[in-house]
Design an enzyme around this catalytic site. Structure first.
Site, PDB file in Angstrom:
ATOM      1  N   GLU A  28       0.858  -1.326   0.001  1.00  0.00           N
ATOM      2  CA  GLU A  28       0.025   0.144   0.036  1.00  0.00           C
ATOM      3  C   GLU A  28       0.885   1.188  -0.058  1.00  0.00           C
ATOM      4  OE1 GLU A  28      -2.983  -0.152   3.098  1.00  0.00           O
ATOM      5  OE2 GLU A  28      -4.008  -1.763   2.157  1.00  0.00           O
ATOM      6  N   GLU A 232      -5.268  -8.472   0.617  1.00  0.00           N
ATOM      7  CA  GLU A 232      -6.243  -8.154   1.835  1.00  0.00           C
ATOM      8  C   GLU A 232      -7.796  -7.758   1.230  1.00  0.00           C
ATOM      9  OE1 GLU A 232      -5.031  -4.731   4.297  1.00  0.00           O
ATOM     10  OE2 GLU A 232      -2.993  -5.598   3.857  1.00  0.00           O
TER      11      GLU A 232
END
Length: 333
Positions: A28, A232
């Site tokens: 991320e 995720e």
């Protein structure tokens, strides 16, 4: 920082590569670059510049680590290496407004993916154009978005064995008018918002399962069917160990992933976030994403299996999705 990361990566590959066969250089980066920029309490133009410079250096550092692994370690370690980005999926607030969807996806999802996965490399053109226009309005002599040299474009392009993605939130998007000075709103010129009809999790993310299917199809189309690893996906819930809402969430999202696979998306893995309740960014320990409950007030951090963990165990054992109500009924017998 690029050199530091290169040195670090080489040590980690050397010491752990005999056991670790799946690597993600960064997780991320789009999120933490944004946080670094805006938490610095800088002027808005400085925050934007820092955000883009952070991303620019990350892409270079990622490429360095990839080439180190590919040239020095892959021949005898035989692993895979890539990068994991976070991306929502976007729907037009105005009917037939496909342009806003494409522009916002370029600024959010494609910022880190185009330089690696597109055939031409480099940042999306709309991103380069609009940031340059805003930079000119601000009186800068060059764009706040750094430029890659042709050598760096070629060096970064193709540096991933898989496309890693985290997905949580869908958004509605619409175009914003330029300011009187000729500036694009938020660089992208796009306003994003939530749909009041979508359910919401305790952390504030909206629930719309079709978003993950749309994202997978979009990535498949743009990047010519790359192997995709969902690293995720999950929800925060305050329902405790009887988390039927989490089972419903996972069931609906996993079903959309299966539909995407049916439609030709090469999805290699789906990973639930998270195994355990844990520390979640600014929210600390207040948000509960885990399949297993952790009592943070207990010195021993007592752990208790949630209903969702039994559901996932059943799905894995039976090899197909099991409706939430069947799991609850069987466990209560």
């Amino acid at each position: 920082m690029i050199q530091y990361f290169e040195d670090y990566a080489r040590v980690v590959f050397r010491e752990l590569g005999s056991k670790v066969k799946f690597w993600s250089t960064f997780n991320e980066p789009d999120i933490f670059c944004r946080m670094i920029a805006y938490l610095n309490e800088s002027a808005p133009d400085t925050a934007y510049r820092n955000r883009y410079l952070c991303g620019h250096n990350i892409l270079k550092a990622h490429a360095r680590a990839y080439h180190i692994y590919d040239e020095e370690f892959r021949p005898h370690q035989q692993g895979k290496i890539g990068l994991v980005t976070n991306s929502g999926y976007f729907f037009p607030k105005l009917e037939n407004d496909t342009e806003s969807v494409e522009i916002y996806f370029a600024f959010q999802g494609r910022w880190f993916l185009d330089p690696i996965f597109s055939k031409s490399g480099d940042y999306p053109q709309v991103m380069k154009t609009r940031i340059a226009e805003n930079s000119k309005v601000e009186g800068l002599t060059h764009s706040r978005l750094p430029e890659f040299s042709p050598e760096w474009i070629n060096y970064i392009k193709g540096t991933a064995d898989y496309l890693g993605i985290n997905h949580y939130a869908p958004f509605m998007v619409e175009p914003a008018n330029k300011t009187d000075s000729g500036r694009w709103y938020d660089d992208s010129g796009i306003i994003h918002s939530n749909n009041s009809e979508w359910k919401v999790t305790s952390i504030g993310f909206r629930i719309f399962p079709k978003a993950i299917g749309g994202l997978l199809r979009k990535l498949t189309e743009i990047y010519d069917k790359p192997p995709i690893y969902i690293m995720e996906n999950g929800m925060s819930s305050q329902s405790g160990v009887m988390d039927g809402d989490r089972i419903e969430y996972l069931y609906s999202y996993m079903k959309e992933v299966l539909f995407a696979i049916r439609d030709g998306c090469d999805v290699r893995a789906y990973t639930v976030w998270s195994l355990l309740d844990n520390f979640e960014w600014f929210f600390g320990y207040s948000q509960r994403f885990g399949l297993i409950s952790v009592d943070f007030d207990d010195p021993n951090r007592k752990r208790t299996l949630k209903l969702s963990s039994y559901w996932l165990k059943t799905v894995i054992e039976e090899g197909h999705l099991v409706p939430a109500n069947e799991t609850i009924i069987n466990l209560l017998k």
